[in-house]
Design a protein around this motif. Structure first.
Motif, PDB file in Angstrom:
ATOM      1  N   ALA A 113      -1.417  -5.620   1.234  1.00 28.50           N
ATOM      2  CA  ALA A 113      -2.016  -5.295  -0.004  1.00 28.50           C
ATOM      3  C   ALA A 113      -1.293  -5.845  -1.307  1.00 28.50           C
ATOM      4  O   ALA A 113      -1.579  -5.207  -2.369  1.00 28.50           O
ATOM      5  CB  ALA A 113      -2.200  -3.610  -0.332  1.00 28.50           C
ATOM      6  N   ARG A 114      -0.291  -6.624  -1.235  1.00 24.97           N
ATOM      7  CA  ARG A 114       0.329  -7.222  -2.207  1.00 24.97           C
ATOM      8  C   ARG A 114      -0.557  -7.810  -3.244  1.00 24.97           C
ATOM      9  O   ARG A 114      -0.217  -7.712  -4.332  1.00 24.97           O
ATOM     10  CB  ARG A 114       1.530  -8.400  -1.781  1.00 24.97           C
ATOM     11  N   LEU A 146      -8.392  -2.678  -1.110  1.00 25.96           N
ATOM     12  CA  LEU A 146      -8.291  -2.051   0.207  1.00 25.96           C
ATOM     13  C   LEU A 146      -8.545  -0.614  -0.032  1.00 25.96           C
ATOM     14  O   LEU A 146      -8.790   0.017  -1.064  1.00 25.96           O
ATOM     15  CB  LEU A 146      -6.865  -2.321   0.722  1.00 25.96           C
ATOM     16  N   PRO A 147      -9.009  -0.055   1.166  1.00 30.65           N
ATOM     17  CA  PRO A 147      -9.296   1.358   1.062  1.00 30.65           C
ATOM     18  C   PRO A 147      -8.072   2.234   0.511  1.00 30.65           C
ATOM     19  O   PRO A 147      -7.191   2.034   1.075  1.00 30.65           O
ATOM     20  CB  PRO A 147      -9.490   1.729   2.639  1.00 30.65           C
ATOM     21  N   ALA A 148      -8.483   2.870  -0.483  1.00 30.81           N
ATOM     22  CA  ALA A 148      -7.290   3.753  -0.995  1.00 30.81           C
ATOM     23  C   ALA A 148      -6.966   4.866  -0.169  1.00 30.81           C
ATOM     24  O   ALA A 148      -7.889   5.445   0.579  1.00 30.81           O
ATOM     25  CB  ALA A 148      -7.833   4.246  -2.297  1.00 30.81           C
ATOM     26  N   LEU A 169       1.013  -0.825  -3.706  1.00 29.84           N
ATOM     27  CA  LEU A 169       0.757   0.158  -4.513  1.00 29.84           C
ATOM     28  C   LEU A 169       0.546  -0.363  -5.941  1.00 29.84           C
ATOM     29  O   LEU A 169       1.137  -0.923  -6.501  1.00 29.84           O
ATOM     30  CB  LEU A 169       1.509   1.299  -4.483  1.00 29.84           C
ATOM     31  N   THR A 170      -0.727  -0.079  -6.476  1.00 31.07           N
ATOM     32  CA  THR A 170      -1.068  -0.651  -7.926  1.00 31.07           C
ATOM     33  C   THR A 170      -0.539   0.436  -8.879  1.00 31.07           C
ATOM     34  O   THR A 170      -0.466   1.746  -8.640  1.00 31.07           O
ATOM     35  CB  THR A 170      -2.602  -0.721  -7.987  1.00 31.07           C
ATOM     36  N   ALA A 171      -0.665   0.180 -10.113  1.00 32.47           N
ATOM     37  CA  ALA A 171      -0.232   0.948 -11.108  1.00 32.47           C
ATOM     38  C   ALA A 171      -1.336   1.846 -11.485  1.00 32.47           C
ATOM     39  O   ALA A 171      -0.960   3.263 -11.664  1.00 32.47           O
ATOM     40  CB  ALA A 171       0.265   0.318 -12.446  1.00 32.47           C
ATOM     41  N   CYS A 187      11.014  -9.288  -1.123  1.00 30.20           N
ATOM     42  CA  CYS A 187      12.012  -9.039  -2.304  1.00 30.20           C
ATOM     43  C   CYS A 187      12.421  -7.702  -2.195  1.00 30.20           C
ATOM     44  O   CYS A 187      12.060  -6.884  -1.535  1.00 30.20           O
ATOM     45  CB  CYS A 187      11.532  -9.375  -3.727  1.00 30.20           C
ATOM     46  N   ALA A 188      13.538  -7.396  -2.844  1.00 33.30           N
ATOM     47  CA  ALA A 188      14.253  -6.225  -2.994  1.00 33.30           C
ATOM     48  C   ALA A 188      13.447  -4.933  -3.065  1.00 33.30           C
ATOM     49  O   ALA A 188      13.531  -3.892  -2.600  1.00 33.30           O
ATOM     50  CB  ALA A 188      15.744  -6.070  -3.376  1.00 33.30           C
ATOM     51  N   GLU A 189      12.705  -5.297  -4.187  1.00 35.25           N
ATOM     52  CA  GLU A 189      11.729  -3.987  -4.802  1.00 35.25           C
ATOM     53  C   GLU A 189      10.513  -4.523  -5.058  1.00 35.25           C
ATOM     54  O   GLU A 189      10.102  -5.021  -6.317  1.00 35.25           O
ATOM     55  CB  GLU A 189      12.501  -3.595  -6.171  1.00 35.25           C
ATOM     56  N   PRO A 190       9.749  -4.857  -3.969  1.00 32.88           N
ATOM     57  CA  PRO A 190       8.165  -5.344  -4.143  1.00 32.88           C
ATOM     58  C   PRO A 190       7.337  -4.494  -5.194  1.00 32.88           C
ATOM     59  O   PRO A 190       6.223  -4.659  -5.667  1.00 32.88           O
ATOM     60  CB  PRO A 190       7.719  -5.194  -2.849  1.00 32.88           C
ATOM     61  N   TRP A 191       7.863  -3.118  -5.294  1.00 36.08           N
ATOM     62  CA  TRP A 191       7.091  -2.275  -6.073  1.00 36.08           C
ATOM     63  C   TRP A 191       7.549  -2.210  -7.511  1.00 36.08           C
ATOM     64  O   TRP A 191       6.793  -1.440  -8.388  1.00 36.08           O
ATOM     65  CB  TRP A 191       7.212  -0.901  -5.429  1.00 36.08           C
ATOM     66  N   ALA A 192       8.248  -2.953  -8.091  1.00 37.48           N
ATOM     67  CA  ALA A 192       8.849  -2.724  -9.351  1.00 37.48           C
ATOM     68  C   ALA A 192       7.997  -2.941 -10.347  1.00 37.48           C
ATOM     69  O   ALA A 192       7.962  -2.273 -11.527  1.00 37.48           O
ATOM     70  CB  ALA A 192      10.058  -4.098  -9.379  1.00 37.48           C
ATOM     71  N   ASN A 193       7.128  -3.968 -10.372  1.00 35.16           N
ATOM     72  CA  ASN A 193       6.150  -4.217 -11.573  1.00 35.16           C
ATOM     73  C   ASN A 193       5.203  -3.055 -11.623  1.00 35.16           C
ATOM     74  O   ASN A 193       4.942  -2.382 -12.650  1.00 35.16           O
ATOM     75  CB  ASN A 193       5.293  -5.293 -11.217  1.00 35.16           C
ATOM     76  N   ALA A 194       4.643  -2.427 -10.603  1.00 42.17           N
ATOM     77  CA  ALA A 194       3.675  -1.192 -10.642  1.00 42.17           C
ATOM     78  C   ALA A 194       4.598  -0.025 -11.197  1.00 42.17           C
ATOM     79  O   ALA A 194       4.189   0.574 -12.036  1.00 42.17           O
ATOM     80  CB  ALA A 194       3.204  -0.797  -9.319  1.00 42.17           C
TER      81      ALA A 194
END
Length: 364
Positions: free
Chosen positions: A60-61, A73-75, A109-111, A140-147
């Protein structure tokens, strides 16, 4: 989430073509989903996107990277807990905490999903297991960083409601990373490669107007709408700080029709009234792409001032219907007919004067 449910996620990845910038606006040159995909399962061609479900790992990236929410994708359906905790699907059952929401990848995970979760739970925690940098899905170390940064910016003083908890586990205890169902083969045959190189990218006519679609190439933006609605529920009111959204101002009278057609979303729209045209701006639907500045007399700002309550009138111009050709035009002082009909009158008067061999005053 069971193992079968996790491995079936790649089949559930969907694309909303009406919300895709690549399909609706090929000149936007958006490739966010393909650039972020760790499995190279997304191929972008001229006004087309191909999803290879056999290469997709369901991380889901791409969903998190899409600026409009076209990829989906299904939430997850979290349980009613005071603190909602998201954890990686690679964590073994013995290492999982109770009542933890398992997701294929924290980077998926999206914002908007995080904001929606905050509405129902009040606090959110993401568990960092320490192996994202070497995981094929994380990259990457923090793939959630942008969200996370986007949500923290939206929350302001209440950013503490979202936390990232470091709880490292040796990768040797992790479950195997999701793998494609088949290895990636050569992307193009010789014929396909030649066809791709010789096929020009179509450029849609921004001036074309139809009854069903006022301007060609407009895209829906479900992610932006979801974000606006979640923020309203978090604040408990429809009035939001304008600093949460981009802003536009006019330094003169822009080409309103061109500005509305250049905007890829429905942030700018043209409203026609009997005696005037108005350029309507909805900051919550703005991507801050800056395309509208090409229409002249419009400036884009990263943040607004004051409060956001909904669409506002950005510019207004008096309009009239020409009594001769019935076309709509912007009149000047004491102008009764459009410029085209005025030139036709001048030409007809000049021709009449040549036929009568008399001098006809200009504009008679």
């Amino acid at each position: 989430m069971t193992q079968s449910a996790e491995t079936d996620l790649q089949d559930k990845l969907s694309l909303d073509t009406m919300a895709c910038l690549t399909i609706r606006r090929p000149d936007a040159a958006c490739s966010a989903c393909a650039d972020i995909c760790p499995a190279q399962a997304i191929t972008i061609d001229a006004r087309d996107i191909e999803l290879d479900h056999d290469l997709c790992t369901g991380c889901a990236r791409c969903v998190a990277a899409c600026p409009t929410g076209a990829m989906a994708l299904p939430a997850p359906h979290p349980k009613a807990e005071d603190v909602l905790t998201f954890d990686c699907s690679r964590v073994a059952q013995a290492d999982r905490q109770c009542d933890t929401q398992i997701v294929p990848c924290l980077g998926g995970l999206t914002a908007s999903q995080l904001l929606e979760s905050l509405v129902g739970h009040g606090k959110i925690a993401l568990v960092d297991r320490g192996w994202c940098a070497i995981c094929p899905s994380g990259g990457c170390a923090e793939p959630w960083a942008n969200a996370v940064q986007s949500v923290e910016s939206d929350l302001g003083d209440h950013a503490a409601a979202l936390q990232v908890i470091a709880a490292p586990i040796p990768e040797s205890r992790a479950r195997p990373a999701p793998q494609p169902r088949r290895p990636r083969q050569q992307s193009y045959s010789r014929r396909q490669l030649f066809q791709r190189l010789t096929t020009p990218t179509p450029t849609p006519d921004r001036r074309s107007v139809t009854a069903d679609q006022p301007f060609s190439g407009k895209v829906n933006a479900p992610a932006l709408i979801q974000r606006r609605d979640a923020l309203r529920r978090l604040h408990g009111t429809d009035t939001l700080p304008a600093a949460l959204f981009p802003a536009l101002d006019c330094t003169g009278t822009p080409d309103m029709r061109l500005a509305a057609s250049l905007c890829p979303t429905h942030a700018l729209s043209l409203s026609q009234m009997p005696d005037a045209d108005a350029l309507i701006f909805d900051a919550a639907l703005c991507l801050a792409c800056g395309d509208c500045e090409k229409a002249g007399a419009i400036r884009l700002h990263a943040q607004g001032e004051g409060h956001y309550t909904g669409p506002v009138t950005l510019a207004r111009q008096a309009m009239a219907d020409c009594p001769k050709c019935l076309r709509r035009f912007a009149p000047r002082d004491d102008q009764r007919i459009c410029d085209g009909c005025h030139k036709d009158n001048d030409l007809a008067a000049s021709a009449f004067g040549l036929m009568r061999r008399t001098q006809v005053p200009y504009g008679a």
